[in-house]
Write an enzyme that holds these catalytic residues in place. Structure first.
Site, PDB file in Angstrom:
ATOM      1  N   SER A 114       0.840  -1.188   0.000  1.00 34.11           N
ATOM      2  CA  SER A 114       0.000   0.000   0.000  1.00 34.11           C
ATOM      3  C   SER A 114       0.884   1.251   0.000  1.00 34.11           C
ATOM      4  O   SER A 114       1.662   1.442  -0.937  1.00 34.11           O
ATOM      5  CB  SER A 114      -0.958  -0.056   1.199  1.00 34.11           C
ATOM      6  OG  SER A 114      -2.038   0.820   1.054  1.00 34.11           O
ATOM      7  N   ASP A 254      -9.468  -5.798  -4.312  1.00 35.42           N
ATOM      8  CA  ASP A 254      -8.533  -4.872  -3.674  1.00 35.42           C
ATOM      9  C   ASP A 254      -8.942  -3.420  -3.903  1.00 35.42           C
ATOM     10  O   ASP A 254      -9.417  -3.063  -4.985  1.00 35.42           O
ATOM     11  CB  ASP A 254      -7.150  -5.117  -4.297  1.00 35.42           C
ATOM     12  CG  ASP A 254      -5.996  -4.627  -3.463  1.00 35.42           C
ATOM     13  OD1 ASP A 254      -6.162  -3.656  -2.706  1.00 35.42           O
ATOM     14  OD2 ASP A 254      -4.914  -5.221  -3.590  1.00 35.42           O
ATOM     15  N   HIS A 280      -7.186  -6.368   0.012  1.00 33.44           N
ATOM     16  CA  HIS A 280      -5.967  -5.565   0.067  1.00 33.44           C
ATOM     17  C   HIS A 280      -4.834  -6.237   0.841  1.00 33.44           C
ATOM     18  O   HIS A 280      -3.706  -5.767   0.789  1.00 33.44           O
ATOM     19  CB  HIS A 280      -6.324  -4.220   0.720  1.00 33.44           C
ATOM     20  CG  HIS A 280      -5.324  -3.126   0.548  1.00 33.44           C
ATOM     21  ND1 HIS A 280      -4.804  -2.761  -0.672  1.00 33.44           N
ATOM     22  CD2 HIS A 280      -4.751  -2.282   1.460  1.00 33.44           C
ATOM     23  CE1 HIS A 280      -3.967  -1.752  -0.513  1.00 33.44           C
ATOM     24  NE2 HIS A 280      -3.903  -1.442   0.777  1.00 33.44           N
TER      25      HIS A 280
END
Length: 303
Positions: A114, A254, A280
């Site tokens: 991320s 995601d 995610h």
């Protein structure tokens, strides 16, 4: 399995902070260590500790650390720092400082998730570290504009009452409302991590809730409303200069949809892309984690 923890001084101007880290495995083994970059920004490292499985599979040392301002690298006065303090270069400098302290600058791998993927991509495309042997970009974009595009599209697909409640609270500045948190929880359930959350996930997000300065200053109130210092961030014009073999991963559900990943795939010369079935956090999802660990392990050892 050996574990060593420590802190390294990190100098910024006239001030000195400390970066906490943990090494799982032996840095003198000859294997290039994997340094793990957590997300957020401002979500502590614990949720990524399942990546110790890479050490178990390959005997590769794995390094976890808390970025400055969060978790075990929190410092008094975080909330008093001006927004100009919290830059991408601050965290790149911190990473370089840690690499040098560990003495692995001649051979190491990075795995960023991320925000950590953004940090890894920025580091690789702007600093071009000669010792970076492998780069894993998990569920992160090459620009915040693409991230907003991705998350906003997912927000629009939520039920109208959920979406409208979220948008109303953000417009009114009442994002600390329990109603807002409940609605955002629906987005998280669908696109971030299903409940019940693993304990390591709860620990990381509790750290962010306790000390939200980094997340709120750099990101904003939520995953889909970016108002912080990262809003204009992009390394789209630089990613073609990444010469390190790179692995991309994301999930079908995601929040980092394919629009976030495809520029990396199109522009990085030596790149692979593996997609997983869930959200995610592929290293936390029961349906995905075994394959995720295997794909990463194979990339690090055979690419």
């Amino acid at each position: 399995m050996t574990e060593v923890t420590g802190k390294v001084d990190f100098k910024v101007g006239d001030d000195t902070y400390q970066t906490w880290y943990k090494v799982v495995g032996d840095l003198t083994s000859g294997a290039h260590p994997l340094i793990v970059l957590h997300g957020g920004p401002g979500v502590s490292h614990e949720y990524m500790t399942p990546l110790v499985e890479i050490h178990n599979k390959c005997n590769i040392p794995v390094v976890f650390y808390d970025q400055i301002g969060i978790g075990k690298s929190f410092f008094e006065g975080v909330a008093d720092k001006p927004k100009e303090f919290w830059t991408v270069d601050l965290f790149v400098d911190e990473l370089e400082n840690l690499v040098a302290h560990l003495g692995v600058q001649n051979g190491f791998a990075l795995l960023g998730h991320s925000w950590g993927a953004m940090l890894g991509a920025h580091y690789a495309s702007h600093r071009h570290p000669v010792g970076l042997k492998h780069l894993v970009i998990t569920s992160g974009p090459p620009s915040m504009a693409l991230w907003e595009q991705s998350t906003r599209q997912l927000l629009q697909a939520l039920p109208a009452d959920v979406r409208e409640t979220i948008e109303r609270h953000e417009k009114e500045g009442t994002t600390d409302s329990p109603e807002y948190e409940k609605m955002v929880g629906i987005f998280f359930e669908k696109h971030v991590c299903k409940s019940p959350w693993p304990k390591v996930m709860e620990t990381s997000f509790a750290a962010m809730m306790q000390h939200p300065t980094v997340y709120h200053t750099m990101n904003g109130p939520s995953e889909f409303t970016i108002t912080g210092t990262l809003k204009s961030w992009s390394c789209l014009d630089q990613i073609h200069t990444i010469t390190t073999p790179t692995l991309l991963t994301n999930g079908v559900m995601d929040e980092a949809q394919d629009v976030c990943m495809s520029p990396f795939f199109q522009r990085i010369p030596h790149v692979k892309w593996a997609q997983f079935s869930q959200r995610h956090m592929p290293f936390l999802e029961e349906e995905d984690k075994a394959r995720y660990f295997q794909v990463v392990a194979d990339f690090l050892t055979y690419a």
